[in-house]
Scaffold this active site. Sequence first.
Site, PDB file in Angstrom:
ATOM      1  N   PRO A  88       6.849  -0.796  24.633  1.00 58.25           N
ATOM      2  CA  PRO A  88       5.705   0.089  24.913  1.00 58.25           C
ATOM      3  C   PRO A  88       5.994   0.955  26.142  1.00 58.25           C
ATOM      4  CG  PRO A  88       4.989  -2.198  24.661  1.00 58.25           C
ATOM      5  CD  PRO A  88       6.482  -2.215  24.724  1.00 58.25           C
TER       6      PRO A  88
ATOM      7  N   ASP B 157       9.760  18.710   6.663  1.00 58.39           N
ATOM      8  CA  ASP B 157       8.895  17.625   7.136  1.00 58.39           C
ATOM      9  C   ASP B 157       7.723  18.161   7.942  1.00 58.39           C
ATOM     10  OD1 ASP B 157      11.166  14.925   8.004  1.00 58.39           O
ATOM     11  OD2 ASP B 157       9.865  15.303   6.278  1.00 58.39           O
TER      12      ASP B 157
ATOM     13  N   ARG C 110      16.373   8.386   6.538  1.00 57.12           N
ATOM     14  CA  ARG C 110      15.922   9.338   5.521  1.00 57.12           C
ATOM     15  C   ARG C 110      16.464  10.745   5.787  1.00 57.12           C
ATOM     16  NH1 ARG C 110      11.703  12.648   6.992  1.00 57.12           N
ATOM     17  NH2 ARG C 110      11.002  13.012   4.854  1.00 57.12           N
TER      18      ARG C 110
ATOM     19  N   GLU D  45       7.253 -10.833  26.995  1.00 55.09           N
ATOM     20  CA  GLU D  45       6.949  -9.700  27.883  1.00 55.09           C
ATOM     21  C   GLU D  45       8.125  -8.736  27.944  1.00 55.09           C
ATOM     22  OE1 GLU D  45       3.671 -11.193  27.751  1.00 55.09           O
ATOM     23  OE2 GLU D  45       3.872  -9.392  28.975  1.00 55.09           O
TER      24      GLU D  45
HETATM   25  O1  LIG Z   1       5.364  -3.435  21.375  1.00 56.05           O
HETATM   26  C1  LIG Z   1       6.324  -2.715  21.221  1.00 56.05           C
HETATM   27  O2  LIG Z   1       7.630  -3.211  21.180  1.00 56.05           O
HETATM   28  C2  LIG Z   1       7.752  -4.615  21.183  1.00 56.05           C
HETATM   29  C3  LIG Z   1       7.767  -5.159  22.571  1.00 56.05           C
HETATM   30  C4  LIG Z   1       8.905  -5.031  23.344  1.00 56.05           C
HETATM   31  C5  LIG Z   1       8.903  -5.506  24.648  1.00 56.05           C
HETATM   32  C6  LIG Z   1       7.773  -6.134  25.163  1.00 56.05           C
HETATM   33  C7  LIG Z   1       6.643  -6.258  24.365  1.00 56.05           C
HETATM   34  C8  LIG Z   1       6.636  -5.769  23.066  1.00 56.05           C
HETATM   35  C9  LIG Z   1       6.183  -1.253  21.055  1.00 56.05           C
HETATM   36  C10 LIG Z   1       4.992  -0.550  21.094  1.00 56.05           C
HETATM   37  N1  LIG Z   1       5.293   0.756  20.919  1.00 56.05           N
HETATM   38  N2  LIG Z   1       6.629   0.871  20.772  1.00 56.05           N
HETATM   39  C11 LIG Z   1       7.197  -0.351  20.869  1.00 56.05           C
END
Ligand SMILES: O=C(OCc1ccccc1)c1cn[nH]c1
Length: 243
Positions: free
Chosen positions: A89, A173, A158, A116
């Site tokens: 995220p 697209d 794709r 985390e």
């Molecule tokens: O949650 C996500 O990735 C998984 C992830 C990785 C690291 C720590 C927590 C969660 C994510 C959300 N938007 N793009 C990726």
Amino acid sequence: MRIDVVTIFPSYLAPLREALLGRAIDRGLIEVAVHDLRDWTHDVHQAVDDSPYGGGPGMVMKPQVWGEALDSVIGPVIDSPARLVVPTPAGRPFTQQLAHEWTSAERLVFACGRYEGIDQRVVDHYAQRMPVDEVSIGDYVLVGGEVAVLVMVEAVVRLLPGVLGNPRSAAEDSFSDGLLEGPAYTRPEVWRDLPVPPVLRSGDHAAVDRWRRDRALERTARLRPDLLAALPPDALDEADRAV
Ligand SMILES: O=C(OCc1ccccc1)c1cn[nH]c1
């Protein structure tokens, strides 16, 4: 293109072998290998995470395990240039443009974080020897990176030559002209008292193209004014501005 994915849930990546992507693998357009991170643990509990320094909730993925896994998967970087992609995220936004950029990569290696996240030193270490992208597929938090990898692999593959039956669709697209795609219609001509817009059956291709662009502009202005604002000044002509 060769794609490697390292994860503690290999089965989450099974959809990569289905349908369009599965056929791309069968046709040798891409190679896909999914690796279980726990194969590089040495303790009886196969521990991949530990408590965060500095305290706080949750657990952090251990750098040692990731280091052994990625060294093994990536191999000597010199002879097979690869990009390392870490879904998070806290990453840069994944966009159609980034998907296009990655189509020229010989190899993509995806590291799926859980808990985390992964100890930051893993990214810092590999960034010294190869391109590393911490990438977000959207402003929300998932439980792990696996679903984000499915999204990104599909968006990239794709675009590879030969994967889509009709290459025009990748070129035309949504976002390829900076606008959202307008509405699409097929038979029947009237469905539940709703008719297909007559212009689309007029045979007047100039009128159809104009109508489609107008609908794309309207939709973009309504749902994604940010995309309109981001267009280069010469992207909109007189007729566009009238919409
Ligand atoms: O949650 C996500 O990735 C998984 C992830 C990785 C690291 C720590 C927590 C969660 C994510 C959300 N938007 N793009 C990726």
